[in-house]
Design an enzyme around this catalytic site. Structure first.
Site, mmCIF file in Angstrom:
data_model
loop_
_atom_site.group_PDB
_atom_site.id
_atom_site.type_symbol
_atom_site.label_atom_id
_atom_site.label_comp_id
_atom_site.label_asym_id
_atom_site.label_seq_id
_atom_site.Cartn_x
_atom_site.Cartn_y
_atom_site.Cartn_z
ATOM 1 N N HIS A 172 0.867 -1.167 0.000
ATOM 2 C CA HIS A 172 0.000 0.000 0.000
ATOM 3 C C HIS A 172 0.912 1.227 0.000
ATOM 4 O O HIS A 172 1.516 1.525 1.033
ATOM 5 C CB HIS A 172 -0.883 0.020 1.217
ATOM 6 C CG HIS A 172 -1.663 -1.259 1.446
ATOM 7 N ND1 HIS A 172 -1.086 -2.419 1.955
ATOM 8 C CD2 HIS A 172 -2.966 -1.560 1.215
ATOM 9 C CE1 HIS A 172 -2.009 -3.354 2.055
ATOM 10 N NE2 HIS A 172 -3.165 -2.866 1.611
ATOM 11 N N HIS A 184 -8.671 1.275 7.913
ATOM 12 C CA HIS A 184 -10.099 1.039 7.753
ATOM 13 C C HIS A 184 -10.898 1.887 8.733
ATOM 14 O O HIS A 184 -12.058 2.227 8.468
ATOM 15 C CB HIS A 184 -10.443 -0.436 7.996
ATOM 16 C CG HIS A 184 -9.974 -1.352 6.918
ATOM 17 N ND1 HIS A 184 -8.735 -1.935 6.942
ATOM 18 C CD2 HIS A 184 -10.577 -1.774 5.777
ATOM 19 C CE1 HIS A 184 -8.601 -2.698 5.856
ATOM 20 N NE2 HIS A 184 -9.689 -2.622 5.138
ATOM 21 N N ASP A 256 -6.717 2.753 -2.523
ATOM 22 C CA ASP A 256 -7.295 1.738 -1.655
ATOM 23 C C ASP A 256 -8.783 2.059 -1.539
ATOM 24 O O ASP A 256 -9.258 3.085 -2.041
ATOM 25 C CB ASP A 256 -6.598 1.751 -0.297
ATOM 26 C CG ASP A 256 -6.696 0.413 0.431
ATOM 27 O OD1 ASP A 256 -7.506 -0.439 0.014
ATOM 28 O OD2 ASP A 256 -5.975 0.214 1.426
#
Length: 492
Positions: A172, A184, A256
């Site tokens: 990432h 998240h 993402d």
């Protein structure tokens, strides 16, 4: 301008969308025909190889080579292995073996399996350097804590997937391995100087670029030393000045998931999507639950941003050209996908090579297996793990030390095996295991996460992951034969 069909099609070209079910809904098929770049499938879309193959064939009919993708890292993060665990070891296991040929061939085999199911893009590999022991989101998804090791395996994984004609996606960017928070839920911040970031976080991405990776996925993390304020996904100096100008990446920059709180929690998905494309993202991975109504709001937000002058039409055109070029590359690799084949047994072979034993394993005559439960991370989801498929008497328990005395009594006169997963992250698990070992000091401890917390025990087995093949490798070391029992052990 919100009804401008040309702008709408350009906006669509930035979208990688989810959908609800095992069948492609009408809105999705019409959207693909109208320029939506592609789809990302999750476990709610998958119900066996026959259904997946038919679904992907239907998606492919809706447009000329739409992107058909999923998160399939092997190891703990698996979609096609959601029912029982992956047939491929994860990155931590491959890093422990440290054989780049094995890593390349494992990913080529994985790519061959995905291609046979109709996928043409895999949101893998994770090339983060996992230097934070308490990292809640990377862990075994990383090849390791050494930047050079991660870099060489990043390149091998990219080559393996793309040798099978499947687009690889290094993630990432610019690196999620030094975080102690999960993007998240929040926006993690990495406080490291520029020199360290170049030597550590950026080295694997440089290697992936040199290996020809076609896509790179951004992280919703903050790195002040790289400039800008806020998540990397929304920072032009990181996506353009660093990734494109300095590292020389010319492929597709993908975000993402845009439904993650680290990027959209305060401003909403449509606004975050506008800022991401303006910053340099060419493709927006929208997340799992962003369906038709929200997709329309994202599309409208992109179009309105052009009208307001906040996003240039040229930036949308550039993004569309890059996703179009990616789809052209996929069309040009059809022969690779047709020729790619899963290499029988390579996943299990790799898991066996990764497994480590400290101490002397006993011959288990009457094993009593206690599995200490651990919460599944957002990226992993609910995937079966543990040794219940190989041993008939297994207890899955919560990490509650109050259970120790009763479990120790049940194990009296028997061979105790305690199975944990990332025990270093859970003090309750450590306390429970320590109390069991006080009563049974010769017990075997099997760590199916990262082997960081190592208690004093009779023998300690490290699998570097909780995939099905990792579990089987541990079971074999413990002398188990064929598969027995249920996939999920009873809880006590």
């Amino acid at each position: 301008m919100s009804n401008d069909p040309t702008l709408a099609r350009l906006a669509n070209a930035t979208l990688l969308v989810p959908f609800e079910s095992h069948h492609a809904p009408r809105w999705l098929l019409e959207g693909l025909a109208d320029g939506i770049a592609g789809v990302c499938l999750f476990h709610n879309n998958l119900d066996g190889s026959e259904q997946v193959t038919a679904l992907n064939a239907r998606l492919a009919e809706a447009a000329d080579t739409p992107l058909v993708s999923l998160d399939e890292e092997g190891g703990d993060v698996t979609r096609i292995g959601q029912a029982r665990g992956s047939d491929y070891p994860g990155n931590a296991a491959l890093g422990a073996v440290d054989d780049t040929d094995l890593t390349r061939l494992t990913h080529r085999s994985l790519g061959g399996r995905l291609a046979a199911l109709g996928f043409n893009m895999d949101l893998a590999p994770s090339v983060d350097v996992n230097v934070a022991d308490d990292n809640p989101v990377i862990g075994t998804r990383s090849f390791g804590a050494d930047a050079d090791l991660v870099a060489r395996h990043a390149a091998a994984a990219v080559r393996g997937l793309q040798d099978a004609g499947v687009v690889a996606c290094a993630k990432h960017f610019p690196g999620h391995g030094a975080t102690s928070q999960d993007s998240h839920h929040v926006l993690p911040r990495v406080e490291a100087d520029l020199d360290l970031l170049h030597r550590r976080e950026l080295a694997p991405f440089r290697a992936a670029v040199e290996a020809g990776v076609r896509t790179i996925l951004t992280a919703h993390i903050e790195m002040p030393a790289l400039g800008g304020d806020g998540p990397a996904t929304l920072t032009p100096s990181i996506l353009n000045g660093l990734l494109r100008d300095e590292l020389g990446f010319t492929g597709v920059v993908m975000s993402d998931a845009m439904d993650m709180h680290g990027v959209s929690g305060r401003i909403g998905i449509p606004e975050a999507s506008v800022r991401a494309v303006a910053a340099g993202c060419d493709l927006l991975c929208l997340g799992r639950f962003v369906y038709a109504d929200q997709i329309e709001r994202v599309r409208a937000a992109l179009i309105d941003a052009v009208r307001e002058g906040r996003l240039s039409g040229e930036r949308l055109e550039e993004a569309a050209e890059r996703t179009s070029a990616l789809r052209s590359w996929i069309r040009g690799t059809a022969d690779r996908r047709a020729a790619a084949a899963e290499t029988d047994g390579i996943g299990l072979a790799g898991a066996r090579r990764a497994a480590r034993v400290d101490g002397e394993l006993p011959a288990l005559a009457d094993p009593f297996v206690v599995e200490v439960d651990a919460p599944a991370g957002m990226a992993v989801g609910e995937v079966p793990w543990g040794l219940s498929g190989w041993f008939p008497d297994v207890r899955r328990v919560s990490p509650d030390a109050a259970r120790a005395d009763r479990l120790a009594a049940e194990a009296a006169g028997r061979d105790l095996v305690v199975v944990v997963r990332d025990a270093h992250r859970y003090p309750g698990a450590q306390e429970l295991v320590s109390r069991l070992l006080a009563a049974h000091p010769a017990a075997v401890v099997v760590e199916m996460g990262l082997p960081i917390w190592r208690p004093d025990c009779g023998a300690y087995v490290s699998t570097y992951g909780a995939a099905h093949v990792n579990a089987r490798s541990a079971a074999e070391l413990l002398g188990a034969g064929g598969t027995v029992g249920a996939a999920t052990p009873p809880r006590t």
